[in-house]
Design a protein around this motif. Sequence first.
Motif, PDB file in Angstrom:
ATOM      1  N   LEU A  29      -8.135 -10.003  -3.752  1.00  0.00           N
ATOM      2  CA  LEU A  29      -7.688  -8.834  -4.495  1.00  0.00           C
ATOM      3  C   LEU A  29      -7.768  -7.574  -3.624  1.00  0.00           C
ATOM      4  O   LEU A  29      -6.885  -6.715  -3.687  1.00  0.00           O
ATOM      5  N   ALA A  30      -8.790  -7.467  -2.789  1.00  0.00           N
ATOM      6  CA  ALA A  30      -8.912  -6.322  -1.878  1.00  0.00           C
ATOM      7  C   ALA A  30      -7.677  -6.238  -0.990  1.00  0.00           C
ATOM      8  O   ALA A  30      -7.093  -5.160  -0.807  1.00  0.00           O
ATOM      9  N   ARG A  31      -7.270  -7.364  -0.438  1.00  0.00           N
ATOM     10  CA  ARG A  31      -6.099  -7.393   0.437  1.00  0.00           C
ATOM     11  C   ARG A  31      -4.837  -7.005  -0.325  1.00  0.00           C
ATOM     12  O   ARG A  31      -4.050  -6.173   0.140  1.00  0.00           O
ATOM     13  N   LEU A  32      -4.649  -7.564  -1.509  1.00  0.00           N
ATOM     14  CA  LEU A  32      -3.450  -7.266  -2.300  1.00  0.00           C
ATOM     15  C   LEU A  32      -3.395  -5.797  -2.716  1.00  0.00           C
ATOM     16  O   LEU A  32      -2.327  -5.163  -2.650  1.00  0.00           O
ATOM     17  N   LEU A  33      -4.525  -5.240  -3.136  1.00  0.00           N
ATOM     18  CA  LEU A  33      -4.561  -3.827  -3.530  1.00  0.00           C
ATOM     19  C   LEU A  33      -4.311  -2.913  -2.340  1.00  0.00           C
ATOM     20  O   LEU A  33      -3.625  -1.899  -2.463  1.00  0.00           O
ATOM     21  N   ALA A  34      -4.857  -3.273  -1.184  1.00  0.00           N
ATOM     22  CA  ALA A  34      -4.642  -2.468   0.018  1.00  0.00           C
ATOM     23  C   ALA A  34      -3.164  -2.449   0.399  1.00  0.00           C
ATOM     24  O   ALA A  34      -2.616  -1.386   0.720  1.00  0.00           O
ATOM     25  N   VAL A  35      -2.512  -3.594   0.360  1.00  0.00           N
ATOM     26  CA  VAL A  35      -1.087  -3.660   0.692  1.00  0.00           C
ATOM     27  C   VAL A  35      -0.283  -2.776  -0.255  1.00  0.00           C
ATOM     28  O   VAL A  35       0.578  -2.002   0.176  1.00  0.00           O
ATOM     29  N   GLU A  36      -0.570  -2.870  -1.522  1.00  0.00           N
ATOM     30  CA  GLU A  36       0.171  -2.068  -2.513  1.00  0.00           C
ATOM     31  C   GLU A  36      -0.057  -0.576  -2.297  1.00  0.00           C
ATOM     32  O   GLU A  36       0.872   0.225  -2.354  1.00  0.00           O
ATOM     33  N   TRP A  37      -1.297  -0.182  -2.039  1.00  0.00           N
ATOM     34  CA  TRP A  37      -1.594   1.234  -1.804  1.00  0.00           C
ATOM     35  C   TRP A  37      -0.875   1.739  -0.554  1.00  0.00           C
ATOM     36  O   TRP A  37      -0.305   2.824  -0.550  1.00  0.00           O
ATOM     37  N   MET A  38      -0.887   0.934   0.502  1.00  0.00           N
ATOM     38  CA  MET A  38      -0.223   1.356   1.743  1.00  0.00           C
ATOM     39  C   MET A  38       1.284   1.476   1.550  1.00  0.00           C
ATOM     40  O   MET A  38       1.911   2.396   2.081  1.00  0.00           O
ATOM     41  N   ARG A  39       1.876   0.577   0.781  1.00  0.00           N
ATOM     42  CA  ARG A  39       3.308   0.691   0.480  1.00  0.00           C
ATOM     43  C   ARG A  39       3.590   1.967  -0.301  1.00  0.00           C
ATOM     44  O   ARG A  39       4.539   2.682  -0.010  1.00  0.00           O
ATOM     45  N   ASP A  40       2.772   2.246  -1.299  1.00  0.00           N
ATOM     46  CA  ASP A  40       2.963   3.450  -2.120  1.00  0.00           C
ATOM     47  C   ASP A  40       2.823   4.724  -1.302  1.00  0.00           C
ATOM     48  O   ASP A  40       3.403   5.749  -1.640  1.00  0.00           O
ATOM     49  N   ARG A  67     -22.973 -10.770   0.459  1.00  0.00           N
ATOM     50  CA  ARG A  67     -23.059 -11.038  -0.978  1.00  0.00           C
ATOM     51  C   ARG A  67     -24.492 -11.066  -1.492  1.00  0.00           C
ATOM     52  O   ARG A  67     -25.366 -11.725  -0.928  1.00  0.00           O
ATOM     53  N   ILE A  68     -24.699 -10.331  -2.573  1.00  0.00           N
ATOM     54  CA  ILE A  68     -25.922 -10.430  -3.361  1.00  0.00           C
ATOM     55  C   ILE A  68     -25.432 -10.582  -4.797  1.00  0.00           C
ATOM     56  O   ILE A  68     -24.605  -9.792  -5.270  1.00  0.00           O
ATOM     57  N   ALA A  69     -25.926 -11.587  -5.479  1.00  0.00           N
ATOM     58  CA  ALA A  69     -25.467 -11.869  -6.834  1.00  0.00           C
ATOM     59  C   ALA A  69     -25.562 -10.623  -7.718  1.00  0.00           C
ATOM     60  O   ALA A  69     -26.568  -9.918  -7.708  1.00  0.00           O
ATOM     61  N   GLY A  70     -24.500 -10.358  -8.437  1.00  0.00           N
ATOM     62  CA  GLY A  70     -24.485  -9.242  -9.375  1.00  0.00           C
ATOM     63  C   GLY A  70     -24.156  -7.889  -8.760  1.00  0.00           C
ATOM     64  O   GLY A  70     -24.117  -6.892  -9.464  1.00  0.00           O
ATOM     65  N   ARG A  71     -23.899  -7.836  -7.455  1.00  0.00           N
ATOM     66  CA  ARG A  71     -23.573  -6.566  -6.795  1.00  0.00           C
ATOM     67  C   ARG A  71     -22.199  -6.656  -6.158  1.00  0.00           C
ATOM     68  O   ARG A  71     -21.878  -7.622  -5.470  1.00  0.00           O
ATOM     69  N   SER A  72     -21.400  -5.646  -6.369  1.00  0.00           N
ATOM     70  CA  SER A  72     -20.031  -5.609  -5.874  1.00  0.00           C
ATOM     71  C   SER A  72     -19.974  -5.099  -4.439  1.00  0.00           C
ATOM     72  O   SER A  72     -20.932  -4.532  -3.923  1.00  0.00           O
ATOM     73  N   PHE A  73     -18.815  -5.300  -3.817  1.00  0.00           N
ATOM     74  CA  PHE A  73     -18.544  -4.623  -2.556  1.00  0.00           C
ATOM     75  C   PHE A  73     -17.458  -3.589  -2.814  1.00  0.00           C
ATOM     76  O   PHE A  73     -16.730  -3.669  -3.793  1.00  0.00           O
ATOM     77  N   ARG A  74     -17.381  -2.591  -1.934  1.00  0.00           N
ATOM     78  CA  ARG A  74     -16.424  -1.493  -2.128  1.00  0.00           C
ATOM     79  C   ARG A  74     -15.425  -1.483  -0.991  1.00  0.00           C
ATOM     80  O   ARG A  74     -15.783  -1.571   0.183  1.00  0.00           O
ATOM     81  N   LEU A  75     -14.160  -1.361  -1.360  1.00  0.00           N
ATOM     82  CA  LEU A  75     -13.085  -1.149  -0.397  1.00  0.00           C
ATOM     83  C   LEU A  75     -12.631   0.289  -0.534  1.00  0.00           C
ATOM     84  O   LEU A  75     -12.413   0.767  -1.653  1.00  0.00           O
ATOM     85  N   ALA A  76     -12.509   0.987   0.583  1.00  0.00           N
ATOM     86  CA  ALA A  76     -11.997   2.362   0.582  1.00  0.00           C
ATOM     87  C   ALA A  76     -10.946   2.485   1.670  1.00  0.00           C
ATOM     88  O   ALA A  76     -11.116   1.960   2.778  1.00  0.00           O
ATOM     89  N   LEU A  77      -9.858   3.163   1.335  1.00  0.00           N
ATOM     90  CA  LEU A  77      -8.787   3.450   2.292  1.00  0.00           C
ATOM     91  C   LEU A  77      -8.546   4.944   2.265  1.00  0.00           C
ATOM     92  O   LEU A  77      -8.568   5.563   1.200  1.00  0.00           O
ATOM     93  N   ALA A  78      -8.301   5.518   3.434  1.00  0.00           N
ATOM     94  CA  ALA A  78      -7.997   6.945   3.509  1.00  0.00           C
ATOM     95  C   ALA A  78      -6.936   7.165   4.574  1.00  0.00           C
ATOM     96  O   ALA A  78      -7.102   6.735   5.717  1.00  0.00           O
ATOM     97  N   ALA A  79      -5.862   7.813   4.159  1.00  0.00           N
ATOM     98  CA  ALA A  79      -4.804   8.176   5.102  1.00  0.00           C
ATOM     99  C   ALA A  79      -5.109   9.567   5.619  1.00  0.00           C
ATOM    100  O   ALA A  79      -5.039  10.544   4.882  1.00  0.00           O
ATOM    101  N   LEU A  84      -5.340   5.748   9.801  1.00  0.00           N
ATOM    102  CA  LEU A  84      -5.685   5.106   8.537  1.00  0.00           C
ATOM    103  C   LEU A  84      -7.109   4.602   8.696  1.00  0.00           C
ATOM    104  O   LEU A  84      -7.428   3.897   9.658  1.00  0.00           O
ATOM    105  N   ARG A  85      -7.981   4.998   7.764  1.00  0.00           N
ATOM    106  CA  ARG A  85      -9.379   4.569   7.813  1.00  0.00           C
ATOM    107  C   ARG A  85      -9.612   3.541   6.716  1.00  0.00           C
ATOM    108  O   ARG A  85      -9.241   3.751   5.562  1.00  0.00           O
TER     109      ARG A  85
END
Length: 143
Positions: A29-40, A67-79, A84-85
């Motif tokens: 999902l991180a990859r798919l969301l990143a692609v969509e954001w970059m296209r937009d 990974r730690i059970a019950g804790r998410s990871f964060r994806l951030a993109l900045a143009a 692109l960061r």
Amino acid sequence: MNQQNATQVLSPARHFTVLLSPTPRGARLARLLAVEWMRDHEVPYGVTETATHVVAELAANAATHGRIAGRSFRLALAAQPTALRIEVTDTRGERLPRVQQPAPEGESGRGLLLVEELADRWGVALGPVPGKTVWVELDLPHP
């Protein structure tokens, strides 16, 4: 009835952040969301392709090694004006990534080698506690 005229300034966000589950599904999902954001945000094609590989590797690492059970990871993109960061933050600050030579017959261990080759700059920042952030910058072509 009292009505107010409000002017809304529509400016596309030049940054994006999302929390995802540290699972293979979250990494995808991180990859798919990143692609969509970059296209937009009209990130040039070559940069988008490179960034897609980088996000896939960093998200997979966060889901596998951070990974730690019950804790998410964060994806951030900045143009930014010149780059692109990409940032991926997980909750395993004690497990710092390092580039290593994989075994020739090994099926894994090449992700950071790929990131190192694709990135113009990359590094690791500790925090927020108990986590770490792996960041990558990809230069944008000058108009």
